[in-house]
Design a protein around this motif. Sequence first.
Motif, mmCIF file in Angstrom:
data_model
loop_
_atom_site.group_PDB
_atom_site.id
_atom_site.type_symbol
_atom_site.label_atom_id
_atom_site.label_comp_id
_atom_site.label_asym_id
_atom_site.label_seq_id
_atom_site.Cartn_x
_atom_site.Cartn_y
_atom_site.Cartn_z
ATOM 1 N N ILE A 194 -5.992 5.718 13.282
ATOM 2 C CA ILE A 194 -7.062 6.810 12.398
ATOM 3 C C ILE A 194 -7.888 5.769 12.156
ATOM 4 C CG2 ILE A 194 -7.574 8.595 11.342
ATOM 5 C CD1 ILE A 194 -5.347 9.812 11.354
ATOM 6 N N LYS A 195 -8.597 6.112 12.422
ATOM 7 C CA LYS A 195 -10.085 4.948 11.929
ATOM 8 C C LYS A 195 -10.587 5.999 10.169
ATOM 9 C CE LYS A 195 -11.587 2.886 15.599
ATOM 10 N NZ LYS A 195 -13.097 2.046 16.945
ATOM 11 N N PRO A 196 -11.087 5.021 9.548
ATOM 12 C CA PRO A 196 -10.831 5.777 8.517
ATOM 13 C C PRO A 196 -12.726 7.001 8.563
ATOM 14 C CG PRO A 196 -11.133 4.086 7.381
ATOM 15 C CD PRO A 196 -10.860 4.198 8.760
ATOM 16 N N MET B 194 1.010 -1.548 -0.020
ATOM 17 C CA MET B 194 0.160 -0.209 0.011
ATOM 18 C C MET B 194 1.415 1.742 0.020
ATOM 19 S SD MET B 194 -2.933 1.131 2.622
ATOM 20 C CE MET B 194 -4.008 2.899 2.251
ATOM 21 N N SER B 195 0.540 2.164 -0.798
ATOM 22 C CA SER B 195 1.558 3.627 -1.206
ATOM 23 C C SER B 195 1.301 4.588 -0.037
ATOM 24 C CB SER B 195 1.243 4.174 -2.139
ATOM 25 O OG SER B 195 -0.479 4.524 -2.432
ATOM 26 N N SER B 196 2.367 4.982 0.256
ATOM 27 C CA SER B 196 1.969 5.779 1.683
ATOM 28 C C SER B 196 0.959 7.131 1.523
ATOM 29 C CB SER B 196 3.611 7.277 1.321
ATOM 30 O OG SER B 196 3.169 8.497 2.704
ATOM 31 N N PHE B 197 0.168 7.437 2.142
ATOM 32 C CA PHE B 197 -0.734 8.121 2.264
ATOM 33 C C PHE B 197 0.220 9.541 1.529
ATOM 34 C CE2 PHE B 197 1.128 9.108 6.458
ATOM 35 C CZ PHE B 197 1.099 10.870 6.870
ATOM 36 N N ARG B 198 1.248 10.254 1.870
ATOM 37 C CA ARG B 198 2.008 11.420 1.274
ATOM 38 C C ARG B 198 1.914 11.131 -0.211
ATOM 39 N NH1 ARG B 198 5.159 9.747 5.400
ATOM 40 N NH2 ARG B 198 4.708 10.917 7.718
ATOM 41 N N SER B 199 2.174 9.571 -0.973
ATOM 42 C CA SER B 199 1.821 9.639 -2.317
ATOM 43 C C SER B 199 0.743 10.078 -2.897
ATOM 44 C CB SER B 199 2.111 8.283 -2.847
ATOM 45 O OG SER B 199 1.492 7.312 -2.195
ATOM 46 N N THR C 138 2.552 14.551 9.647
ATOM 47 C CA THR C 138 1.585 13.748 10.082
ATOM 48 C C THR C 138 2.550 11.906 10.431
ATOM 49 O OG1 THR C 138 -0.452 14.167 9.793
ATOM 50 C CG2 THR C 138 -0.199 11.544 10.726
ATOM 51 N N ASN C 139 2.414 11.465 11.594
ATOM 52 C CA ASN C 139 3.626 10.457 11.768
ATOM 53 C C ASN C 139 3.094 9.509 11.400
ATOM 54 O OD1 ASN C 139 4.052 8.108 13.249
ATOM 55 N ND2 ASN C 139 5.900 9.343 13.841
ATOM 56 N N ASP C 140 2.866 8.165 10.219
ATOM 57 C CA ASP C 140 3.376 6.790 9.687
ATOM 58 C C ASP C 140 2.383 6.041 10.997
ATOM 59 O OD1 ASP C 140 3.950 7.423 7.173
ATOM 60 O OD2 ASP C 140 5.654 6.709 7.429
ATOM 61 N N LYS D 94 -9.374 8.198 5.537
ATOM 62 C CA LYS D 94 -8.923 9.222 6.861
ATOM 63 C C LYS D 94 -7.563 10.194 6.588
ATOM 64 C CE LYS D 94 -6.263 3.993 8.252
ATOM 65 N NZ LYS D 94 -5.821 3.266 8.543
ATOM 66 N N ILE D 95 -7.448 10.849 5.616
ATOM 67 C CA ILE D 95 -6.798 11.881 6.094
ATOM 68 C C ILE D 95 -8.289 12.718 5.985
ATOM 69 C CG2 ILE D 95 -5.930 13.497 3.713
ATOM 70 C CD1 ILE D 95 -4.427 11.212 2.070
ATOM 71 N N LEU D 96 -9.340 12.795 5.362
ATOM 72 C CA LEU D 96 -10.352 13.829 6.024
ATOM 73 C C LEU D 96 -10.586 13.793 7.805
ATOM 74 C CD1 LEU D 96 -13.242 13.319 3.592
ATOM 75 C CD2 LEU D 96 -11.520 15.245 3.555
ATOM 76 N N CYS D 97 -10.634 12.693 7.943
ATOM 77 C CA CYS D 97 -9.680 12.902 9.087
ATOM 78 C C CYS D 97 -9.384 14.067 10.424
ATOM 79 C CB CYS D 97 -10.185 11.711 10.559
ATOM 80 S SG CYS D 97 -11.489 10.163 9.662
ATOM 81 N N LEU D 98 -8.369 14.151 9.416
ATOM 82 C CA LEU D 98 -7.286 15.066 9.771
ATOM 83 C C LEU D 98 -7.486 16.080 9.755
ATOM 84 C CD1 LEU D 98 -3.808 12.980 8.526
ATOM 85 C CD2 LEU D 98 -4.582 13.398 11.331
ATOM 86 N N ILE D 99 -8.262 16.607 8.620
ATOM 87 C CA ILE D 99 -8.334 17.690 8.272
ATOM 88 C C ILE D 99 -9.733 18.379 9.195
ATOM 89 C CG2 ILE D 99 -9.747 19.033 6.427
ATOM 90 C CD1 ILE D 99 -6.320 18.376 5.108
#
Length: 217
Positions: A169-171, A1-6, A161-163, A85-90
């Motif tokens: 994080i829950k989606p 699975m690719s990193s969320f930073r990609s 954000t740390n990996d 998951k990214i939306l949770c951080l926003i």
Amino acid sequence: MSSFRSEPILWIHVAGLATLPIFLFLCLLFLSIGEPLLPVWMEIFLVAAIGVFPLLWMQFRRPFYIFAILGVALKPENLTEQQRKILCLINTNLNRALALLAAILLVGVLWQIYQVAPRVANIVGFLPQWRSLSLLLAALAFLASNLFLQIPVSVARVLVTNDTEFAAIKPLPLEKIQQDFTIVGVRVNNILPQLFQSLIGRNTSSQPPLEQNSDEL
């Protein structure tokens, strides 16, 4: 699975920060048109109110849905687990604090721009010197400045954000996306994949076949 930073959309929004100086310069030019109609503090307040409050209110109540660009938005039901998951951080208190700090910073910049504006009045001397219209245009330019600062700041918080933290994080549930985010644009099934596929295909086709080259040697 690719990193969320990609995730490409993250870097597109970060790149939008490059437009910030352009809109601030436009704000400077519009503020240099005409003679002030109101006291200094009132003109600055009007420009700041139009340029800051709508976006700040949005970021506090229902943050901008970052999977949108150029008037189109990715349908929430098409988001991957990683994207949810990214939306949770926003939508966090930290991002709200960063939005407030960014707004305060730009209001300080606006004050400096207002002080400098009379010095560049000669650049726009050929335009109609309608102060009321110029204040409105300056406010809209300042609104765009805030937009192209607020969104990159939100995205930057995701990128640092740390990996391990991200993995825990829950989606975000699908039904919460509509409730918690401001979705702007026509909703489509995808935004970027076709562009990247064409670029990848072009790069692949431009490379000479290795087997053929070895035979010729």
